[in-house]
Structures are given as C-alpha cells and as structure tokens.
Design an enzyme around this catalytic site. Sequence first.
Site, PDB file in Angstrom:
ATOM      1  CE  LYS A  24      60.637  15.757   8.098  1.00  0.00           C
ATOM      2  NZ  LYS A  24      59.567  16.284   9.050  1.00  0.00           N
ATOM      3  CG  ASN A  25      61.798  18.820  11.426  1.00  0.00           C
ATOM      4  OD1 ASN A  25      60.821  18.358  10.591  1.00  0.00           O
ATOM      5  ND2 ASN A  25      62.031  17.890  12.383  1.00  0.00           N
ATOM      6  NE  ARG A  96      51.344  16.071  14.522  1.00  0.00           N
ATOM      7  CZ  ARG A  96      50.453  16.634  15.300  1.00  0.00           C
ATOM      8  NH1 ARG A  96      49.390  16.023  15.338  1.00  0.00           N
ATOM      9  NH2 ARG A  96      50.602  17.886  16.087  1.00  0.00           N
ATOM     10  CB  CYS A 120      50.949  10.267  13.492  1.00  0.00           C
ATOM     11  SG  CYS A 120      51.999  10.988  14.451  1.00  0.00           S
ATOM     12  NE  ARG A 125      53.453  14.721  16.460  1.00  0.00           N
ATOM     13  CZ  ARG A 125      54.397  14.626  15.519  1.00  0.00           C
ATOM     14  NH1 ARG A 125      54.438  13.561  14.542  1.00  0.00           N
ATOM     15  NH2 ARG A 125      55.275  15.658  15.065  1.00  0.00           N
ATOM     16  N   PRO A 126      48.429  16.282  20.174  1.00  0.00           N
ATOM     17  CG  PRO A 126      48.077  16.832  22.268  1.00  0.00           C
ATOM     18  CD  PRO A 126      48.752  16.022  21.573  1.00  0.00           C
ATOM     19  CG  ASP A 128      47.019  21.085  24.484  1.00  0.00           C
ATOM     20  OD1 ASP A 128      47.772  20.413  23.351  1.00  0.00           O
ATOM     21  OD2 ASP A 128      47.067  20.955  25.325  1.00  0.00           O
ATOM     22  CG  LEU A 129      50.957  23.161  24.244  1.00  0.00           C
ATOM     23  CD1 LEU A 129      52.208  22.546  24.320  1.00  0.00           C
ATOM     24  CD2 LEU A 129      50.276  23.937  25.644  1.00  0.00           C
ATOM     25  CG  ASP A 308      62.766  13.866  14.884  1.00  0.00           C
ATOM     26  OD1 ASP A 308      61.884  13.265  15.208  1.00  0.00           O
ATOM     27  OD2 ASP A 308      62.544  14.888  14.167  1.00  0.00           O
ATOM     28  CB  VAL A 330      59.847  14.185  22.966  1.00  0.00           C
ATOM     29  CG1 VAL A 330      59.213  15.298  22.062  1.00  0.00           C
ATOM     30  CG2 VAL A 330      61.186  14.853  23.376  1.00  0.00           C
ATOM     31  NE  ARG A 400      55.999  12.585   6.265  1.00  0.00           N
ATOM     32  CZ  ARG A 400      56.061  12.590   7.568  1.00  0.00           C
ATOM     33  NH1 ARG A 400      55.684  11.576   8.430  1.00  0.00           N
ATOM     34  NH2 ARG A 400      56.297  13.743   8.139  1.00  0.00           N
TER      35      ARG A 400
HETATM   36  C1  UD1 Z   1      58.566  18.660  15.469  1.00  0.00           C
HETATM   37  C2  UD1 Z   1      59.234  18.237  14.548  1.00  0.00           C
HETATM   38  C3  UD1 Z   1      59.453  16.667  14.908  1.00  0.00           C
HETATM   39  C4  UD1 Z   1      60.088  16.487  16.154  1.00  0.00           C
HETATM   40  C5  UD1 Z   1      59.340  17.293  17.076  1.00  0.00           C
HETATM   41  C6  UD1 Z   1      60.158  17.090  18.564  1.00  0.00           C
HETATM   42  C7  UD1 Z   1      58.688  19.491  12.463  1.00  0.00           C
HETATM   43  C8  UD1 Z   1      57.884  19.584  11.223  1.00  0.00           C
HETATM   44  N1  UD1 Z   1      58.792  18.317  13.268  1.00  0.00           N
HETATM   45  O1  UD1 Z   1      57.225  18.145  15.711  1.00  0.00           O
HETATM   46  O2  UD1 Z   1      60.262  15.934  13.726  1.00  0.00           O
HETATM   47  O3  UD1 Z   1      60.161  14.890  16.325  1.00  0.00           O
HETATM   48  O4  UD1 Z   1      59.422  18.455  16.888  1.00  0.00           O
HETATM   49  O5  UD1 Z   1      61.431  17.583  18.498  1.00  0.00           O
HETATM   50  O6  UD1 Z   1      59.605  20.255  13.039  1.00  0.00           O
HETATM   51  N2  UD1 Z   1      52.404  18.731  22.391  1.00  0.00           N
HETATM   52  C9  UD1 Z   1      51.184  19.084  23.203  1.00  0.00           C
HETATM   53  N3  UD1 Z   1      50.322  19.852  22.433  1.00  0.00           N
HETATM   54  C10 UD1 Z   1      50.641  20.712  21.650  1.00  0.00           C
HETATM   55  C11 UD1 Z   1      51.783  20.585  20.687  1.00  0.00           C
HETATM   56  C12 UD1 Z   1      52.568  19.434  21.301  1.00  0.00           C
HETATM   57  O7  UD1 Z   1      50.933  18.351  23.974  1.00  0.00           O
HETATM   58  O8  UD1 Z   1      50.032  21.696  21.155  1.00  0.00           O
HETATM   59  C13 UD1 Z   1      53.250  17.620  22.696  1.00  0.00           C
HETATM   60  C14 UD1 Z   1      53.259  16.500  21.415  1.00  0.00           C
HETATM   61  O9  UD1 Z   1      52.212  15.496  21.679  1.00  0.00           O
HETATM   62  C15 UD1 Z   1      54.608  16.031  21.966  1.00  0.00           C
HETATM   63  C16 UD1 Z   1      55.355  17.000  22.451  1.00  0.00           C
HETATM   64  O10 UD1 Z   1      54.567  17.905  22.762  1.00  0.00           O
HETATM   65  O11 UD1 Z   1      54.579  14.946  23.017  1.00  0.00           O
HETATM   66  C17 UD1 Z   1      56.430  17.558  21.584  1.00  0.00           C
HETATM   67  O12 UD1 Z   1      55.884  18.206  20.149  1.00  0.00           O
HETATM   68  P1  UD1 Z   1      56.116  19.021  19.263  1.00  0.00           P
HETATM   69  O13 UD1 Z   1      57.532  19.720  19.841  1.00  0.00           O
HETATM   70  O14 UD1 Z   1      55.068  20.037  19.049  1.00  0.00           O
HETATM   71  O15 UD1 Z   1      56.535  18.540  17.916  1.00  0.00           O
HETATM   72  P2  UD1 Z   1      56.122  18.861  16.546  1.00  0.00           P
HETATM   73  O16 UD1 Z   1      56.461  20.233  16.353  1.00  0.00           O
HETATM   74  O17 UD1 Z   1      54.932  18.363  16.102  1.00  0.00           O
END
Ligand code: UD1
Length: 419
Positions: A24-25, A96, A120, A125-126, A128-129, A308, A330, A400
């Site tokens: 899925k991911n 998301r 969620c 889950r921002p 910003d990055l 996960d 995480v 999902r």
């Molecule tokens: C993806 C996976 C999800 C998995 C996660 C971590 C998909 C569709 N989903 O989610 O199943 O649990 O990786 O392995 O692939 N963060 C920020 N700013 C940002 C982006 C992220 O602070 O702009 C933080 C998030 O809040 C979180 C951490 O970084 O605490 C990890 O998030 P991220 O790796 O981005 O997860 P996703 O890509 O959303």
Amino acid sequence: MNCGKFIIQNSPPLRGRVTIGGSKNSVLPIMAAALLTEEKCSLFDVPELSDVYVLEKLLKQIGACTEWDTKRKCLSIEAKRIVKTEADYDLVGQMRASFLIMGPLLAKTGEVKLPLPGGCAIGTRPVDLHLKGFSAMGAEISQEHGYVWAKAKKLAGAHIYLDFPSVGATENIIMAATLAEGTTTIENCANEPEIVDLSNFLNSCGAQIRGAGTDTVRINGVEKLYGCDHTVIPDRIEAGTFMIAAAATNGDITVENIVPDHLKPIIAKLRETGVTIEESPTKIRVSNSGIIKAVDIKTLPYPGFPSDLQAPFMSMLSHANGISVVTETVFENRFMHVGEFKRMGADIKIDSRSAVVEGVSKLTGAQVKATDLRAGAALIINALIADGETEISDIHHIDRGYHRIEDKFLKLGARMHRV
Ligand code: UD1
C-alpha cells in the site's frame, strides 16, 4: 467500501501459507508519481484497498484516465492532460497520502491548491517538511482557509536537509525534483523500501534519481517523463502482521511473496521473543511452540522497527512472559489502541512515549473498536488468542490497508467472519 464488524472466536494456532499483496505504502506514491508522466503507466501487483480507490478517484478528478485489469492486479494510469490543479477536502480528508499529489502537480503544471490534511488518530501529522522542500525549490507557498497553495513557473534544484526523515516529505520532494531545473539533493531523507520502489518506478519513466535507500538522494531534473510497466514491491507491513499473528497464536505459517531484507527488524525481534524463523529468498516460515519472552521495542525510521507494526507486536507482548517496554518515537499519539487492549484484559500503562506491557496469562473477548488501520489488525490478533468472542467495529480502517484480511486469516484456520 467493505464496512461492518468482525466477529472473532478464540482460534486454534494459525497454520498454512499466506501470500502477501503489493505494498500500500509503495503504490500510493507511485500512483501520484504517474501524474508526472506523459504516457500510460501500468502498475502490477496493485492491492485492492480502499486507500487505492480513494487516490484513483482523486487522480480521475484531476484529469487522469485509469483502467483496472483485476486478473493481473494491474492498474493503468494515463495522465497526459491535467484538467484541474486543486482537490476537495471531502476526498483529501479521507486519506493523508492524497497530499502526495502536491509535488507532481506543482512540478508538472506550476500550481496546486490542496486542503491541509490535518491530524488523525495517531498524531497531528504536519506537512511542514513537504512545504519547506517545495519552497527551497522556488515555490511560493501560502495558506488560507485550511488550504495550501503552491506556485512556481519552473521549480529549481535545491539542497534540502530534512529535520526528520519523513517518508511522505521525501517522496513528495523527490517527485517534484524529477522535473525541476538542475540538481536537487535531499539530506537526512527517509530510506524506506517504498522510497526505493518509487525511485525505481520514476527512473524507469526516464527520471534521474540516485541514492534512494540511503539518507542522501540526488535528483537531476529532466524535461519530461514517459510511461513504463512496474511491479509494486510486496507489503512488508502486511507480511509482518501475519508473522506476528502466527507467533502470537503459537502457530506455524509460511509467508510468501516477500522480500526478507525488508523484514529484518521484525525477524530480529520475533527471534528475541523465542520464535523460530526460517528464511528463504521469497518466503519466511514462522513457528512458535513455546512461551513468548517479553522484549522491549522502540519504533524508528527504517531500518528500525516500523511504527506500523507497533500495535500488532504489542498484541503478542500482551500475553508474553514478563514485562515489555514499547517506545513510540515516530508518532506522538500512537497508543490509541491501548484503551481497547485493556478492554480485553491487557495490563498496559502509558508513560509519555512508552507503554509498559505486563504479560497476562489470558486476554478475554470483548466489544472493541479499530481506532486506526494497524490498531485494527492488532485487535484481530488479540481476538484470535482471547477467550470467547470478540466483536471489532469500525473495520473500514482495516480495509484501508489489508485486502479482505478475513479470507487470509480463515485459510490459516482463524474463526472469524464479517457482518
Ligand atoms: C508513512 C506511511 C505510514 C507510516 C509512516 C512512518 C504512507 C502512505 N504512510 O506516513 O504508514 O506509519 O510513514 O513510517 O507511506 N512529520 C513532520 N512534518 C512533516 C512530515 C512529517 O513533522 O512535514 C512528522 C510526522 O508528524 C511524524 C513523523 O514525521 O511524527 C513521521 O511521518 P512521515 O514519515 O512523514 O509519515 P507519513 O509519510 O505520513
């Protein structure tokens, strides 16, 4: 969408073979990346999941044509003509990962307007990055009324350092950079297998991405991308879920269609609990006939223990011999399932980012709710070993990420059905 509840009885140890589907991911970012191309892309081993259908609907809304060949698990996407560069909250709010269309749309059309995904069940889950990356590449970013706009006549290569190796931000920036002018370097980026799969797909379409799977990725921008055929990697989280379920039920199963390398942290931790694992190139046999030893786990970016699988692993530790400490680094709020576990008799105390799990001799069936996708899978594992009957509601979360999970468990001897 398959909704409803799962009714699950205490089940015998799981036995048999299970075949894992496409990831899925991996498939979600690859579907978004197809927007960057000028020709048809055919994706194989695409899992039939509600998240995939939501993203397909979104891609169609913005002009892509899609076609399924379910026999070959093939989804074809042709996105030569983009007719819309914005998306509604109704659709993006459902998932998301929809935010992953931002990089491709920005790179291909020069503008995009998307609803901010919001929080969620597992955290705020921002994004910003993601936005910092686009901005470093010259995009003008503004936010208003819950939407984010990004504009750039032509993105320019940039040097980007991620404060955290975010999977989504790495993917979004890689996608945007494929059509930017010049070279983009992303440091401290995520190195999950799904990033490698996305990069392999894009390179097959003519992109120039080097270093995927390490913490520095370089992308030389190209003029345009073409179509290709691509087979999605197996879902390491689905595989891990069944491996843990087999161990928790004292079962003996063979998990097929996997890449054992992607499962190293789970294999290592299962072995630490006393479970026997036999590896071969595309399958793994997991068997357990003894007592489960308590172990500590800490979730981390790949190749650390995947967030996960934290909830499913906690299912197993809930009836292990001794006390385990589960630390979630995480996501800041990924212990929503603990309340439901406790309804089934688990002994768990949360202390900030750690959960202290004292193994109990038995869990008991109860009415519980799937608070998110992986928490739902964990409740199924609990239910298989719990005394009596368990009723899990809100199982649309489980659909999902797992295609008809009950069929796979039934084949392994589980006693469960969907109502
Ligand atoms: C993806 C996976 C999800 C998995 C996660 C971590 C998909 C569709 N989903 O989610 O199943 O649990 O990786 O392995 O692939 N963060 C920020 N700013 C940002 C982006 C992220 O602070 O702009 C933080 C998030 O809040 C979180 C951490 O970084 O605490 C990890 O998030 P991220 O790796 O981005 O997860 P996703 O890509 O959303």
